[in-house]
Scaffold this active site. Structure first.
Site, PDB file in Angstrom:
ATOM      1  N   SER A 198      10.465   2.480 -12.748  1.00 43.23           N
ATOM      2  CA  SER A 198      10.543   1.423 -13.750  1.00 43.23           C
ATOM      3  C   SER A 198       9.139   0.887 -13.997  1.00 43.23           C
ATOM      4  CB  SER A 198      11.509   0.348 -13.246  1.00 43.23           C
ATOM      5  OG  SER A 198      11.756  -0.596 -14.235  1.00 43.23           O
ATOM      6  N   HIS A 226      12.623   3.557 -16.939  1.00 36.20           N
ATOM      7  CA  HIS A 226      13.149   2.448 -17.743  1.00 36.20           C
ATOM      8  C   HIS A 226      12.203   2.153 -18.897  1.00 36.20           C
ATOM      9  CE1 HIS A 226      15.495   0.683 -14.091  1.00 36.20           C
ATOM     10  NE2 HIS A 226      16.116   1.707 -14.642  1.00 36.20           N
ATOM     11  N   ASP A 276      17.624  -0.817  -9.356  1.00 37.49           N
ATOM     12  CA  ASP A 276      18.253   0.413  -9.843  1.00 37.49           C
ATOM     13  C   ASP A 276      17.760   1.592  -9.004  1.00 37.49           C
ATOM     14  OD1 ASP A 276      19.781   2.077 -11.435  1.00 37.49           O
ATOM     15  OD2 ASP A 276      18.274   2.251 -13.012  1.00 37.49           O
TER      16      ASP A 276
END
Lengths: 276, 190
Positions: free
Chosen positions: B11, B38, B130
């Site tokens: 991310s 992401h 995540d």
């Protein structure tokens, strides 16, 4: 020799889908398993159950559970003017072709709650073609279709939709198309004048007309290659020669048997023209 | 036995971490790699182009039902979940998972489901949780789990969360990840 091992979970899912198909006639057997599995698991949790076999028992013996299941399995995330560049390409490449027809039939397959149907109706009104169009908006789910018919969406979304509408080449003030009431945006009834909402299941039903345009965006991703092949054949047979097929941004006809029957008409956008 | 797929999730700070890995992979690296980075849902193809500058292995943004082929690097498209099916990818526009679409958990869990012990899962820099559930599943199916050493991560939250939840096989600095992947895959190849 070791046989390839199916996990218990895979067997449970297979039995569940077979049962739902044989008893109720809803066919999810050829859905893409990876995303289907996630949805079934989340539904098992939602129902407060511990495993898929328990869900099978409840589904087959309690009809209301089936309705909840169908809603959970088929509701898709959708939005108005999703992928604005698609609508720009539609205005530039498809609208001029449509002007040559006296009457235009459009099939929006898997329309969900209807956001994209209203988007297309707005576009066609702005291009002064709407009076010559009939849009057939279909989905498998009755409840979802009812929402589409109502044309009532959350007011909270309108700011985002206005941005998408403008990026999609919108020519007016977006608020002209709806009336705000409490927390809702109620879309103008005239947008529905030439729309027919009907139940249709891509997994089992056949074609019902010949179309100049078929739109089916982000629906086929939920099917496995076998079912995709069925639906692509259905679409091909339902399009007139030189008819237009519009798919979702990351969908492609490249991995289907219909690949050679279409030509791409807008670079990078999933708009294809049937050749023969 | 050989590995069928390497899944990488990252991310915040992911771009430079991914560059570092890609630039250090040899041209004959055969194991397919699938990446979730992401990013905003309106992102264009800039990420693909930026990453491609650092490797000759072809990088593509996945289209639905695309075949998983050796020597290829696959990128989850913005605003879609990326899932693994036997031999190909599938996409979904389901609700975000842990606020993310694409979600690392979704990719990892589906990869583990299909390829079981033949999966390598790699968690890199990021500022959320995540990937933790996904890595757990990779391990549950006896795949290999790798996490970037938090001290070498631009944002250590994601690697730390993964390490806290999973008894990870390898915790290595960013620069060691590419050589480790080469070793694991080469060793298995011979």
């Amino acid at each position: 020799m070791d046989l390839p091992k199916s996990s218990l979970e895979d067997i449970e899912i297979q039995l569940l889908l077979e049962g739902v198909y044989q008893y109720y006639g809803y066919d999810f057997r050829n859905y893409a398993l990876s995303s289907l599995k996630r949805r079934i698991h989340s539904f098992v949790r939602l129902e407060g159950l511990t495993n898929i076999s328990a869900l099978q028992e409840r589904l087959l013996h309690h009809r209301p559970c089936l309705d909840r299941f169908l809603l959970n399995l088929t509701v898709n995330v959708t939005s108005m003017f999703r992928d604005p560049s698609f609508y720009i390409a539609f205005r530039q490449q498809v609208i001029p072709l449509l002007r040559t027809y006296p009457f235009i039939r459009i099939w929006h397959a898997g329309c969900s709650t209807g956001e994209e149907v209203y988007s297309m109706a707005i576009l066609l009104q702005e291009e002064k073609l709407y009076h010559r169009c009939r849009i057939y908006a279909t989905d498998t789910n009755e409840r979802v279709l009812q929402n589409a018919k109502n044309g009532i969406f959350s007011l909270k979304l309108m700011q985002e939709y206005t941005q998408l509408y403008l990026r999609a080449g919108g020519q007016k003030s977006f608020s002209e198309y709806y009336t705000a009431a409490y927390d809702n945006a109620i879309f103008r009834a005239s947008l529905r004048d030439n729309v027919i909402f009907a139940q249709h299941n891509l997994a089992s039903d056949s074609s019902f007309n010949e179309f100049n345009v078929i739109l089916c965006r982000n629906v086929l991703i939920y099917f496995n290659p076998t079912l995709q092949k069925r639906v692509h054949t259905l679409f091909y047979n339902s399009l007139c020669t030189f008819g237009i097929l519009g798919l979702g941004r990351q969908e492609s006809i490249r991995f289907t048997p219909c690949e050679n029957h279409y030509e791409e008409i807008a670079q990078g956008e999933k708009l294809y023209r049937r050749l023969n | 036995m050989s590995f069928k797929i390497i899944v990488i999730g990252t991310s915040l700070g992911g771009l430079s971490a991914l560059k570092n890995i890609l630039v250090n992979l040899p041209l004959d690296f055969l194991t397919p790699i699938a990446i979730v980075q992401h990013r905003h849902k309106d992102s264009d193809r800039t990420l693909q182009a930026l990453l491609q500058e650092h490797t000759s292995l072809p990088i593509r943004e996945v289209e639905d039902k695309q075949e998983i082929l050796p020597g290829q690097i696959y990128l989850a498209p913005p605003d879609y979940h990326l899932l693994v099916e036997p031999g190909y990818f599938a996409l979904s526009t389901d609700e975000p998972v842990s606020f993310a679409r694409p979600s690392i958990d979704v990719l990892f869990e589906s990869a583990a489901d299909i390829y079981r012990e033949q999966v390598i899962g790699v968690i890199l820099t990021g500022a959320n949780q995540d990937g933790t559930q996904g890595l757990k599943k990779v391990q549950a199916h006896k795949g290999i789990t790798i996490v970037q050493e938090p001290a070498t991560a631009e944002s250590s939250i994601m690697p730390k969360a993964a390490i806290a939840a999973v008894a990870v096989d390898w915790i290595v600095s960013l620069s060691e990840i590419a050589p480790l992947l080469v070793n694991l895959c080469d060793y298995i190849r011979k």
